[in-house]
Design a protein around this motif. Structure first.
Motif, mmCIF file in Angstrom:
data_model
loop_
_atom_site.group_PDB
_atom_site.id
_atom_site.type_symbol
_atom_site.label_atom_id
_atom_site.label_comp_id
_atom_site.label_asym_id
_atom_site.label_seq_id
_atom_site.Cartn_x
_atom_site.Cartn_y
_atom_site.Cartn_z
ATOM 1 N N VAL A 1 0.864 -1.179 0.000
ATOM 2 C CA VAL A 1 0.000 0.000 0.000
ATOM 3 C C VAL A 1 0.900 1.228 0.000
ATOM 4 O O VAL A 1 1.720 1.409 0.904
ATOM 5 C CB VAL A 1 -0.927 0.026 1.228
ATOM 6 N N LEU A 2 0.768 2.058 -1.021
ATOM 7 C CA LEU A 2 1.603 3.246 -1.123
ATOM 8 C C LEU A 2 1.239 4.264 -0.045
ATOM 9 O O LEU A 2 0.087 4.321 0.407
ATOM 10 C CB LEU A 2 1.432 3.885 -2.491
ATOM 11 N N PRO A 3 2.193 5.085 0.388
ATOM 12 C CA PRO A 3 1.868 6.149 1.342
ATOM 13 C C PRO A 3 0.812 7.095 0.778
ATOM 14 O O PRO A 3 0.689 7.261 -0.443
ATOM 15 C CB PRO A 3 3.204 6.871 1.557
ATOM 16 N N ALA A 4 0.069 7.708 1.664
ATOM 17 C CA ALA A 4 -1.053 8.552 1.255
ATOM 18 C C ALA A 4 -0.617 9.729 0.390
ATOM 19 O O ALA A 4 -1.411 10.255 -0.397
ATOM 20 C CB ALA A 4 -1.795 9.055 2.489
ATOM 21 N N ASP A 5 0.635 10.150 0.515
ATOM 22 C CA ASP A 5 1.096 11.309 -0.260
ATOM 23 C C ASP A 5 1.737 10.924 -1.596
ATOM 24 O O ASP A 5 2.298 11.768 -2.288
ATOM 25 C CB ASP A 5 2.079 12.140 0.564
ATOM 26 N N SER A 6 1.640 9.647 -1.992
ATOM 27 C CA SER A 6 2.214 9.250 -3.275
ATOM 28 C C SER A 6 1.477 9.944 -4.416
ATOM 29 O O SER A 6 0.239 9.937 -4.465
ATOM 30 C CB SER A 6 2.120 7.736 -3.469
ATOM 31 N N PRO A 7 2.205 10.531 -5.362
ATOM 32 C CA PRO A 7 1.541 11.185 -6.494
ATOM 33 C C PRO A 7 0.822 10.202 -7.415
ATOM 34 O O PRO A 7 -0.016 10.608 -8.218
ATOM 35 C CB PRO A 7 2.689 11.894 -7.225
#
Length: 338
Positions: free
Chosen positions: A278-284
């Motif tokens: 799961v990518l971090p919430a701030d991933s573009p």
């Protein structure tokens, strides 16, 4: 031929059994196995585990099952087989299993089918430039954008599609794409050009594949030697406007390098797997218009789980009839499979 109903114990994540085994599958499982389908372990040291393990001849596992280690085997003296109703067994079957002579089956083939189907859909949509055309339509709200101006290069006629890895999924993708007017190329370090041709693709090196393909689709296993195989240099080789599809494992791609290329808008991507999962919430990547980001959905989902269950149940039936597994996993193959 006489059939036995081997004592079978279910092991998987809590709540998964009801999604894996519908009523028809449960009835079939009861026919071929001595089993209590409502009793499911997710911890081999949990309540009732010791008594159940002591009697089990087969473990029917799926996602979330604990690893079958030496301690578990000591508690299961009658255990002879692990039938995995999912893909990779690497997180479940330990060296202790092989050393004891446990036979292993996997539903990897059944799980490969929806991944291949998803990939084919994404290849065809990618060549139609669906993501960018969607953005054009959004920007032109209330009027039809010019679908031809500036889009003369799009379409699925004579486009080159590169398959990285002649895995079960990679082979099935090649098979499903065969009827289309596409040029298929394949990179696999274990195959020569003649073997690739027999599959219906032209064998090429990985650099050539990245440099010349309109779509690059990853189907290699997660191994030390495949980590970041699509690195910054190979991403830079990809032609402007090309699409990278990853339904394999996030570790196959240098994530930061891919993010940089996608943020620039030079490449497109269909990303079903990432590292971390799961990518971090701030991933573009969540917001880029040239990226289709999904949460690991290409594999078996919804009623597709029933295909894996059916495959596993048929393996138990074969075992009870004294037949070898149709989808046996061999220890010597694990070093080059998912």
């Amino acid at each position: 031929m006489a059939r036995r109903r081997p004592r079978t114990l279910l092991a998987m994540a809590p709540g998964l059994r009801s999604r894996l085994l519908d009523d028809a599958a449960t009835r079939r499982l009861r026919e071929v196995a001595d089993v209590e389908p409502e009793f499911v372990l997710d911890d081999y040291a949990g309540p009732g585990a010791a008594a159940a393990l002591a009697q089990a001849e087969i473990l029917l596992t799926c996602w979330g099952a604990p690893a079958v280690d030496a301690r578990t085997l000591a508690a299961a003296p009658r255990l002879r087989a692990v039938v995995h109703a999912a893909g990779s067994v690497k997180q479940i079957v330990t060296d202790a299993c092989w050393e004891r002579g446990i036979v292993v089956s996997s539903a990897a083939r059944a799980n490969s089918l929806p991944v291949a189907e998803y990939t084919v859909a994404m290849v065809l949509l990618s060549n139609k430039n669906v993501l960018r055309l969607r953005e054009d339509y959004r920007a032109a709200r209330g009027r039809r954008p010019d679908r031809h101006q500036g889009h003369g290069h799009i379409g699925n006629y004579r486009r080159r599609v590169g398959i990285v890895g002649a895995s079960r999924i990679g082979r099935r993708v090649i098979e499903l794409l065969a009827p289309y007017d596409l040029e298929l190329v394949l990179y696999d370090p274990y195959m020569n050009t003649e073997q690739a041709a027999c599959l219906g693709a032209r064998g090429v090196g990985l650099d050539e594949l990245c440099r010349t393909c309109d779509v690059v689709s990853l189907h290699a296993p997660e191994l030390p030697e495949t980590r970041a195989m699509i690195d910054r240099r190979r991403l830079a080789l990809m032609r402007d406007g090309a699409t990278l599809i990853n339904t394999a494992r996030g570790s196959l791609v240098d994530g930061s390098a891919l993010t940089a290329e996608l943020t620039s808008g030079r490449l497109n991507a269909v990303i079903d797997v990432t590292e971390p999962e799961v990518l971090p919430a701030d991933s573009p990547l969540y917001d880029l218009p040239n990226v289709l980001l999904t949460p690991h959905i290409a594999g078996s989902l919804g009623n597709e789980l029933h295909r894996m269950a059916d495959s596993a149940i048929e393996e138990i039936a074969r075992y009870g009839a004294g037949l070898p597994f149709a989808h046996a996993v061999r220890r010597e193959d694990l070093h080059r499979t998912a």
